[in-house]
Design a protein around this motif. Sequence first.
Motif, PDB file in Angstrom:
ATOM      1  N   TYR A  29      33.179  32.645  47.782  1.00 21.76           N
ATOM      2  CA  TYR A  29      34.153  32.662  48.872  1.00 21.76           C
ATOM      3  C   TYR A  29      33.501  32.355  50.213  1.00 21.76           C
ATOM      4  O   TYR A  29      34.046  31.601  51.028  1.00 21.76           O
ATOM      5  N   LEU A  66      42.962  45.186  42.936  1.00 19.71           N
ATOM      6  CA  LEU A  66      43.390  43.954  43.595  1.00 19.71           C
ATOM      7  C   LEU A  66      42.578  43.661  44.850  1.00 19.71           C
ATOM      8  O   LEU A  66      42.119  44.560  45.544  1.00 19.71           O
ATOM      9  N   ARG A 117      41.890  39.958  47.752  1.00 17.47           N
ATOM     10  CA  ARG A 117      42.262  38.585  48.104  1.00 17.47           C
ATOM     11  C   ARG A 117      41.115  37.989  48.901  1.00 17.47           C
ATOM     12  O   ARG A 117      40.606  38.616  49.832  1.00 17.47           O
ATOM     13  N   PHE A 129      38.614  40.153  46.888  1.00 15.42           N
ATOM     14  CA  PHE A 129      38.785  40.003  45.443  1.00 15.42           C
ATOM     15  C   PHE A 129      37.440  40.108  44.731  1.00 15.42           C
ATOM     16  O   PHE A 129      37.343  40.663  43.638  1.00 15.42           O
ATOM     17  N   THR A 181      36.571  42.885  41.718  1.00 13.95           N
ATOM     18  CA  THR A 181      36.042  42.672  40.366  1.00 13.95           C
ATOM     19  C   THR A 181      34.916  43.642  40.070  1.00 13.95           C
ATOM     20  O   THR A 181      34.785  44.150  38.945  1.00 13.95           O
ATOM     21  N   TYR A 183      42.418  41.515  39.725  1.00 10.57           N
ATOM     22  CA  TYR A 183      43.234  40.328  39.962  1.00 10.57           C
ATOM     23  C   TYR A 183      43.294  40.043  41.458  1.00 10.57           C
ATOM     24  O   TYR A 183      43.231  40.961  42.281  1.00 10.57           O
ATOM     25  N   SER A 184      43.463  38.780  41.780  1.00 10.03           N
ATOM     26  CA  SER A 184      43.893  38.424  43.120  1.00 10.03           C
ATOM     27  C   SER A 184      45.296  38.968  43.312  1.00 10.03           C
ATOM     28  O   SER A 184      46.111  38.978  42.369  1.00 10.03           O
ATOM     29  N   SER A 185      45.609  39.396  44.526  1.00 10.99           N
ATOM     30  CA  SER A 185      46.949  39.915  44.779  1.00 10.99           C
ATOM     31  C   SER A 185      48.010  38.837  44.633  1.00 10.99           C
ATOM     32  O   SER A 185      49.198  39.156  44.485  1.00 10.99           O
ATOM     33  N   GLU A 214      47.601  36.319  42.170  1.00 12.09           N
ATOM     34  CA  GLU A 214      47.605  36.028  40.733  1.00 12.09           C
ATOM     35  C   GLU A 214      48.289  37.121  39.916  1.00 12.09           C
ATOM     36  O   GLU A 214      48.890  36.843  38.869  1.00 12.09           O
ATOM     37  N   GLY A 230      44.663  37.159  54.458  1.00 11.83           N
ATOM     38  CA  GLY A 230      45.226  37.587  53.178  1.00 11.83           C
ATOM     39  C   GLY A 230      45.955  38.916  53.222  1.00 11.83           C
ATOM     40  O   GLY A 230      46.563  39.324  52.227  1.00 11.83           O
TER      41      GLY A 230
END
Length: 344
Positions: free
Chosen positions: A62, A210, A212, A216, A220, A237-239, A241, A265
């Motif tokens: 990122y 969650l 972003r 993100f 994880t 998860y991405s907020s 996805e 985000g």
Amino acid sequence: MTASLTHMRAEIDEAGEVVERQLAGDAGRTDRLGLKLRALDPLVLTTIARGSSDCCALYLKYLAEIVVGIPCASIGPSIATLYGARLRLARAAAVSISQSGRSPDIVEMQRSARKAGATTIAMVNEIDSPLATEAEELLPLMAGREQSVAATKSMIAGLVAGAALVAAWRGDADLRTAIAGLPALLPAESAPPPAAMIERVARAEHAFVLGRGATFAVATEAALKLKETCAIHAEAYSSAEVLHGPAELARPGFLVIAFMPTDAGREGMKMTLRLLAAAGADVVRVDAGGDDAGDRLACATAASPLLTPIAMIHRFYGLAEAVSRRLGRNPDHPRNLHKVTETI
């Protein structure tokens, strides 16, 4: 059992010292490597890692894409170890990230990347390891010995090493200044988590974690820590996805832990959380500024929103350690895990 009895808690508390030592010791290396990357002007950045180190790699992705504007992709080590594929990596940079530097598949993938033409860079804690000695460039993590199987201080060091590399590569003075403030910021994150939040997480069987963008990446890592220290089934998860299918699992009692972005985000995350809460999910937030509450774990705000996720995951580690002990587990020694994972 008190928090001081676990290696995990002690190593969480060392993070500020680790980052201070790392930034001082790596400054010259990082500056030189930043100049080298600017001269190389790679077409792509690749990462090689597993476990918590792969969460560091996602954070680096990122930052590299947002700050440098270069695409970044993770290479699965099995590409080299199982499938023997020959990648074309001329004008690529390959960053390997590892605490031990001894996982055979990570070492072999780095060798393969170098043979394929990539400039190889290792971010490693153990500098006498094969991964460290075989890389063209080395950024030592300087976390010291890590006794808990659950990596914390070496993970923080990996996040900071990635941010420092991106700042040097881009020549971003503001980001470098913000990074220099991390050693003073991290010790402020040592307060115990709210008892109500410990109970809330401890009773969960399943959870979404969650984030972003840069949050993100730490989501994880948080999901991984819940699994390995608490045996709670958690998926990151991405907020954005999570609304594409997984949200159907939300129901009363289903835990959602949200690492709140402090950048563009944030509004999208708020919308996602409203939808999940309406479905009955039990939503708790890890957020910058303010105070702790039963549904909110507060962390310090870094001078750059790209760095606040480091403070967030550092604070979350204390929650994971406390929940593990609340469940009668030993966070230092998960039942089915070892410090060095030898996959091929």
